[in-house]
Design a protein around this motif. Sequence first.
Motif, mmCIF file in Angstrom:
data_model
loop_
_atom_site.group_PDB
_atom_site.id
_atom_site.type_symbol
_atom_site.label_atom_id
_atom_site.label_comp_id
_atom_site.label_asym_id
_atom_site.label_seq_id
_atom_site.Cartn_x
_atom_site.Cartn_y
_atom_site.Cartn_z
ATOM 1 N N ILE A 167 51.526 24.049 37.103
ATOM 2 C CA ILE A 167 50.948 25.351 37.432
ATOM 3 C C ILE A 167 49.481 25.150 37.793
ATOM 4 C CG2 ILE A 167 50.518 27.715 36.658
ATOM 5 C CD1 ILE A 167 52.680 27.240 34.482
ATOM 6 N N ASN A 168 49.078 25.586 38.968
ATOM 7 C CA ASN A 168 47.682 25.485 39.397
ATOM 8 C C ASN A 168 46.862 26.570 38.700
ATOM 9 O OD1 ASN A 168 48.395 23.438 41.174
ATOM 10 N ND2 ASN A 168 48.648 24.833 42.905
ATOM 11 N N ILE A 169 45.905 26.142 37.901
ATOM 12 C CA ILE A 169 45.126 27.095 37.114
ATOM 13 C C ILE A 169 43.765 27.383 37.757
ATOM 14 C CG2 ILE A 169 44.167 27.639 34.856
ATOM 15 C CD1 ILE A 169 47.208 27.448 34.851
ATOM 16 N N SER A 170 42.904 26.377 37.851
ATOM 17 C CA SER A 170 41.522 26.632 38.271
ATOM 18 C C SER A 170 41.118 25.856 39.513
ATOM 19 C CB SER A 170 40.556 26.310 37.123
ATOM 20 O OG SER A 170 40.690 24.952 36.732
ATOM 21 N N LEU A 171 42.061 25.405 40.305
ATOM 22 C CA LEU A 171 41.732 24.661 41.513
ATOM 23 C C LEU A 171 40.980 25.556 42.503
ATOM 24 C CD1 LEU A 171 44.482 23.246 40.384
ATOM 25 C CD2 LEU A 171 44.471 22.142 42.608
ATOM 26 N N THR A 172 39.990 24.962 43.186
ATOM 27 C CA THR A 172 39.303 25.643 44.275
ATOM 28 C C THR A 172 40.081 25.424 45.569
ATOM 29 O OG1 THR A 172 37.978 23.707 44.844
ATOM 30 C CG2 THR A 172 37.120 25.171 43.119
ATOM 31 N N HIS A 173 39.644 26.080 46.643
ATOM 32 C CA HIS A 173 40.303 25.893 47.936
ATOM 33 C C HIS A 173 40.319 24.419 48.333
ATOM 34 C CE1 HIS A 173 41.135 30.001 49.182
ATOM 35 N NE2 HIS A 173 39.938 30.362 48.767
ATOM 36 N N PRO A 179 47.938 23.088 52.044
ATOM 37 C CA PRO A 179 47.261 24.280 52.559
ATOM 38 C C PRO A 179 47.879 25.598 52.122
ATOM 39 C CG PRO A 179 47.564 22.645 54.301
ATOM 40 C CD PRO A 179 48.345 22.166 53.126
ATOM 41 N N HIS A 180 49.196 25.612 51.884
ATOM 42 C CA HIS A 180 49.845 26.874 51.532
ATOM 43 C C HIS A 180 49.920 27.102 50.015
ATOM 44 C CE1 HIS A 180 53.109 23.834 51.751
ATOM 45 N NE2 HIS A 180 53.615 24.488 50.721
ATOM 46 N N ALA A 181 49.120 26.350 49.248
ATOM 47 C CA ALA A 181 49.080 26.518 47.795
ATOM 48 C C ALA A 181 47.977 27.494 47.407
ATOM 49 C CB ALA A 181 48.869 25.174 47.112
ATOM 50 N N THR A 182 47.950 27.859 46.129
ATOM 51 C CA THR A 182 46.887 28.675 45.569
ATOM 52 C C THR A 182 46.758 28.341 44.090
ATOM 53 O OG1 THR A 182 45.976 30.925 45.444
ATOM 54 C CG2 THR A 182 48.319 30.666 44.936
ATOM 55 N N SER A 183 45.845 28.993 43.406
ATOM 56 C CA SER A 183 45.673 28.810 41.972
ATOM 57 C C SER A 183 45.459 30.167 41.329
ATOM 58 C CB SER A 183 44.474 27.896 41.676
ATOM 59 O OG SER A 183 43.249 28.539 42.029
ATOM 60 N N LEU A 184 45.572 30.218 40.016
ATOM 61 C CA LEU A 184 45.354 31.481 39.315
ATOM 62 C C LEU A 184 43.923 31.977 39.509
ATOM 63 C CD1 LEU A 184 47.337 30.907 36.005
ATOM 64 C CD2 LEU A 184 47.836 32.593 37.775
ATOM 65 N N THR A 185 42.967 31.062 39.499
ATOM 66 C CA THR A 185 41.582 31.462 39.712
ATOM 67 C C THR A 185 41.411 32.105 41.085
ATOM 68 O OG1 THR A 185 40.715 29.754 38.244
ATOM 69 C CG2 THR A 185 39.217 30.626 39.896
ATOM 70 N N LEU A 186 41.969 31.488 42.109
ATOM 71 C CA LEU A 186 41.851 32.036 43.463
ATOM 72 C C LEU A 186 42.584 33.363 43.605
ATOM 73 C CD1 LEU A 186 42.318 28.762 45.543
ATOM 74 C CD2 LEU A 186 40.189 30.028 45.179
ATOM 75 N N ALA A 187 43.649 33.546 42.821
ATOM 76 C CA ALA A 187 44.439 34.774 42.895
ATOM 77 C C ALA A 187 43.929 35.864 41.962
ATOM 78 C CB ALA A 187 45.902 34.470 42.584
ATOM 79 N N GLY A 188 42.854 35.574 41.216
ATOM 80 C CA GLY A 188 42.287 36.580 40.330
ATOM 81 C C GLY A 188 42.946 36.679 38.976
#
Length: 297
Positions: A167-173, A179-188
């Motif tokens: 699970i991606n937690i705090s990764l930055t861009h 490229p099509h991933a995200t993280s909880l930090t980025l998603a708020g």
Amino acid sequence: MHADPATVTPPRLDAAALRHALVEVAGAPYASLDVVDEIGSTNAELLARAGDGAPDRSVLLAEYQASGRGRLGREWTAPPRTQVAVSILLRPGAVTPTLFGWLPLVTGLAVRDGLREAAGVDVTLKWPNDVLIEGRKLSGILAEMTTVPAAGDFRVRLPAVVVGVGINISLTHDQLPVPHATSLTLAGGSADRDAIARAVLEALALRHQQWRECERGSGSTISDELMATYTEACSTIGAEVRVELPGDIVRTGRAVRVDREGRLVVVPHEGGTSGEEFAVAAGDVTHVRGTGGRWGG
């Protein structure tokens, strides 16, 4: 002045607190729980431990995976302490083979449940093993099977399955693996790794128990309840999809359901009718984006 989040190393997981809550209390859902600073792959390590007699419901978390991998052999790595990377060893005994196709799907439901509770986000599932926020990959699941000797003097081998979740937690861009991933930090969402690890593991224990109980049900197939719950949560069902099948075969169509064996059922575009639908057990499925005719993740 706030520090750049990309330069701040998140705190370690509280292994003692997780072990107390999930292993040491009465009625605890797990037999053991270890947290390591660095490892090649939590899945590979637990598969090796299974052969050495590790008990059912053993848990291994890693602060950093040097050789983390996803489905179809894809690499899945991230900086230390920016993910929750966890694997669980299941020794379910003699389970009907048709149920094993549902294990990654049921695991996805558990990840959804845990993230709703601890991270304050609502996610959808992409068949068979991705967890998405707004169409971007937040989490991946990899289930791998081996066989281990049965207990006692019997010379038979029984299945053991290791289910890995990242699970991606705090990764930055800039730190995202694809490229099509995200993280909880980025998603708020919340970035409290201890709370997320505990909630997801508690949800996994519940969903995996429901999966095991299907073996004792009528016909030893997935329960109607789990099938309906997954159908509601899966964004692939009803979507236009591109399917890459073994042998470099590519087909397109509309995903209409998941069957009793956990396969994705697709109605093809190439002149097909509902009577010509096909079921995908192994393949790479991509959602079609809603605009511009582009293919999505």
